[in-house]
Design an enzyme around this catalytic site. Sequence first.
Site, mmCIF file in Angstrom:
data_model
loop_
_atom_site.group_PDB
_atom_site.id
_atom_site.type_symbol
_atom_site.label_atom_id
_atom_site.label_comp_id
_atom_site.label_asym_id
_atom_site.label_seq_id
_atom_site.Cartn_x
_atom_site.Cartn_y
_atom_site.Cartn_z
ATOM 1 N N TRP A 114 17.832 -40.464 -30.799
ATOM 2 C CA TRP A 114 17.658 -40.458 -29.054
ATOM 3 C C TRP A 114 19.251 -40.863 -28.856
ATOM 4 O O TRP A 114 19.587 -42.211 -29.235
ATOM 5 C CB TRP A 114 16.783 -41.877 -28.447
ATOM 6 N N LYS A 146 7.346 -34.234 -16.005
ATOM 7 C CA LYS A 146 8.860 -34.790 -16.449
ATOM 8 C C LYS A 146 10.038 -34.661 -16.263
ATOM 9 O O LYS A 146 10.872 -35.156 -15.022
ATOM 10 C CB LYS A 146 8.405 -35.413 -17.714
ATOM 11 N N GLU A 194 9.215 -46.428 -3.580
ATOM 12 C CA GLU A 194 9.169 -46.149 -4.772
ATOM 13 C C GLU A 194 7.779 -46.440 -5.093
ATOM 14 O O GLU A 194 6.892 -45.932 -5.935
ATOM 15 C CB GLU A 194 10.425 -46.895 -5.544
ATOM 16 N N CYS A 236 15.999 -45.410 -31.779
ATOM 17 C CA CYS A 236 15.876 -44.224 -32.272
ATOM 18 C C CYS A 236 14.430 -44.818 -33.305
ATOM 19 O O CYS A 236 14.109 -46.089 -32.932
ATOM 20 C CB CYS A 236 16.785 -43.874 -32.817
ATOM 21 N N ASN A 289 18.791 -48.016 -35.476
ATOM 22 C CA ASN A 289 18.518 -48.282 -34.157
ATOM 23 C C ASN A 289 19.484 -49.344 -33.318
ATOM 24 O O ASN A 289 18.737 -50.359 -33.725
ATOM 25 C CB ASN A 289 16.603 -48.470 -33.582
HETATM 26 C C1 F6R Z 1 8.822 -40.292 -9.928
HETATM 27 C C2 F6R Z 1 9.812 -39.324 -10.646
HETATM 28 C C3 F6R Z 1 10.327 -38.305 -10.304
HETATM 29 C C4 F6R Z 1 11.601 -38.006 -10.251
HETATM 30 C C5 F6R Z 1 12.315 -36.781 -10.334
HETATM 31 C C6 F6R Z 1 13.847 -36.396 -10.704
HETATM 32 O O1 F6R Z 1 7.665 -40.605 -10.557
HETATM 33 O O2 F6R Z 1 9.421 -39.532 -11.997
HETATM 34 O O3 F6R Z 1 10.475 -38.550 -9.146
HETATM 35 O O4 F6R Z 1 12.124 -38.765 -10.337
HETATM 36 O O5 F6R Z 1 11.408 -35.691 -10.005
HETATM 37 O O6 F6R Z 1 13.699 -36.545 -11.999
HETATM 38 P P1 F6R Z 1 15.103 -36.957 -12.829
HETATM 39 O O7 F6R Z 1 15.626 -38.470 -11.983
HETATM 40 O O8 F6R Z 1 15.149 -36.906 -13.975
HETATM 41 O O9 F6R Z 1 16.640 -36.635 -12.029
#
Ligand code: F6R
Length: 609
Positions: free
Chosen positions: A75, A604, A484, A2, A99
């Site tokens: 957070w 994201k 990965e 946080c 935090n």
């Molecule tokens: C790669 C990445 C994505 C996520 C995917 C699933 O660096 O971040 O491949 O892993 O879009 O996202 P979450 O984990 O939020 O379900």
Amino acid sequence: MCGIVGYVGDKDCASLLVEGLRKLEYRGYDSAGLAVETSAGKVGVVRAVGKLANLDAALAKTPLSGKTGIGHTRWATHGRPSEANAHPHVAGNVAVVHNGIIENHVELRRGLEAAGVKFTSDTDTEIVAHLVHEEMGKKQGDFASSVRRALARLRGAYAIAIVCGDVPETILVAKNASPLVIGIGDGEMMAASDIPALLAHTRDVIFLEDGEMAVLEKKSATLSTLDGKPITRAPKRIDWSPAQAEKGGFKHFMLKEIFEQPRAIEDTLRGRIDVTAGEIVEEEIGVTATLAKKIARVYFVACGTSSHAAIAGRYWVEQLARIPATVEIGSEVRTREPVFGPGDLVVAVSQSGETADTLAAVRTAKAMGAHILAVANVLDSAIPRASDGALYTHAGPEIGVASTKCFTAQLAALLMLAVHLGRARGALSKEEARRILDALLAVPHAMRDALEEAEHVKNLARKYARARDMLFLGRGTGFPIALEGALKLKEISYIHAEGYAAGEMKHGPIALIDEEMPVVVVAPRDAHYEKTMSNLHEVRAREAQVIAVVSEGDKDVVGVDAIRVPVVEPEVLPLVTVIPLQLLSYFIADIKGTDVDQPRNLAKTVTVE
Ligand code: F6R
């Protein structure tokens, strides 16, 4: 993770505190609040759920005017995002922002409730407010000594700022394992979780160390240890630009987050492991021992990076709990006509907790009677809400689109889950569990060692940045790390990369190998070492240049660009071997000048099918 700010001086501080919080929004943004000394002996509090704009609106309705105050942007870790759970937390005329994570919150809360305290939130932080209030009531010594006695009862991580109506024009700050920095102004003092919140006011700062506290008044910052020994520390001058400061001096959020991994793992493990008993604290894991005994199959669902963590999770569940396990990507679950039923534990792994494909898979499995456990980084997000239980990673917000610290925090959480299932079902002995848990607790240290190779990895990145394609190979839990490594590289550098199980190479990809195709081999000293080495030699025989991630002290790997990682127990290897691959992708992308934190076409949080 946080954000905290505090101010004591001659300025009306509410808007100044909100501006400071705005610079810390990257640390958390599910709710926010201020506590300001509005008149002698009186502390006013305003809080709001959601982003800071909502706090602005709340302050427009209920203005807070005063020259001493503290603020917080949250957070959530304990207690869902809500106004009641937003900081500051108040007991009498003591207000606290925090935090970190208080490990012994359950027992402290029980003790306070037994003494008649009524809690108004689900947070661990409110306990701190009540403890300080209780100690102030004893009237033994000053503000600082009351806070010292209260903090002595806490276990865990905290950076704390406290104001108390009885002690005007004073802020008390303290730190243990969460960051806190004091800004030294001219006739004013500030405190914050991070430097960006201070730069508009001062560039002279004092970093508080673990186990220290400070009493801030307009013209003085008096530092001492938590057991009362005075400290003298000269301020440091910060010459970072505001943009640099936001990223903690790193060039990109992704690099900052790669370096934050030791802390993310510490926070994810905190308060969840009982090494002496060789057990995981059941309340923290989202699956009871009774349920664990009934599971017939574990079915992981996830997308992208999270699906790679899930593959490691599958291997651990099979090895340590001896339960049949499988992994499937979320989008395929919703495409097929899958069969789920009672007896299935579906583990949905998602850092955002919002991924549409994973959420759809969860709903399908739940409708068919499976028990759902969410492994997520965002408290109370859609996937945990749709699940029967949740195991939260505590990596803090991740800004870089390419996931790094959330991935390793998922690995830590899934290894704890596998140990828990193994112990509950009698498949894992206490001694074996202790060995693994000790190794897990040592991971942050090993990660710090691995991160020391950054300069060497950067030099290798210069050599390989012009590659058009790259192949990544690994065996066992090295396989998801190869996947990965390849995904990170393609996401941020736009170099075509594939991850393969090393044993699968001869079934096709070997046809691609020549001097133009660099091959990254994850080859630490584990049970698969010799076989992986054979693959490495097959690759070398076809003139490919090899980058090998090997264990420190391994002298057998020659003729390759080796990156060394510390020797750790085999179960925790993936948490360490992934670090050089994250760094390699990062440095290659940076050399190529791509938009590392926001790669093209990627989001994201993927809330569409
Ligand atoms: C790669 C990445 C994505 C996520 C995917 C699933 O660096 O971040 O491949 O892993 O879009 O996202 P979450 O984990 O939020 O379900």
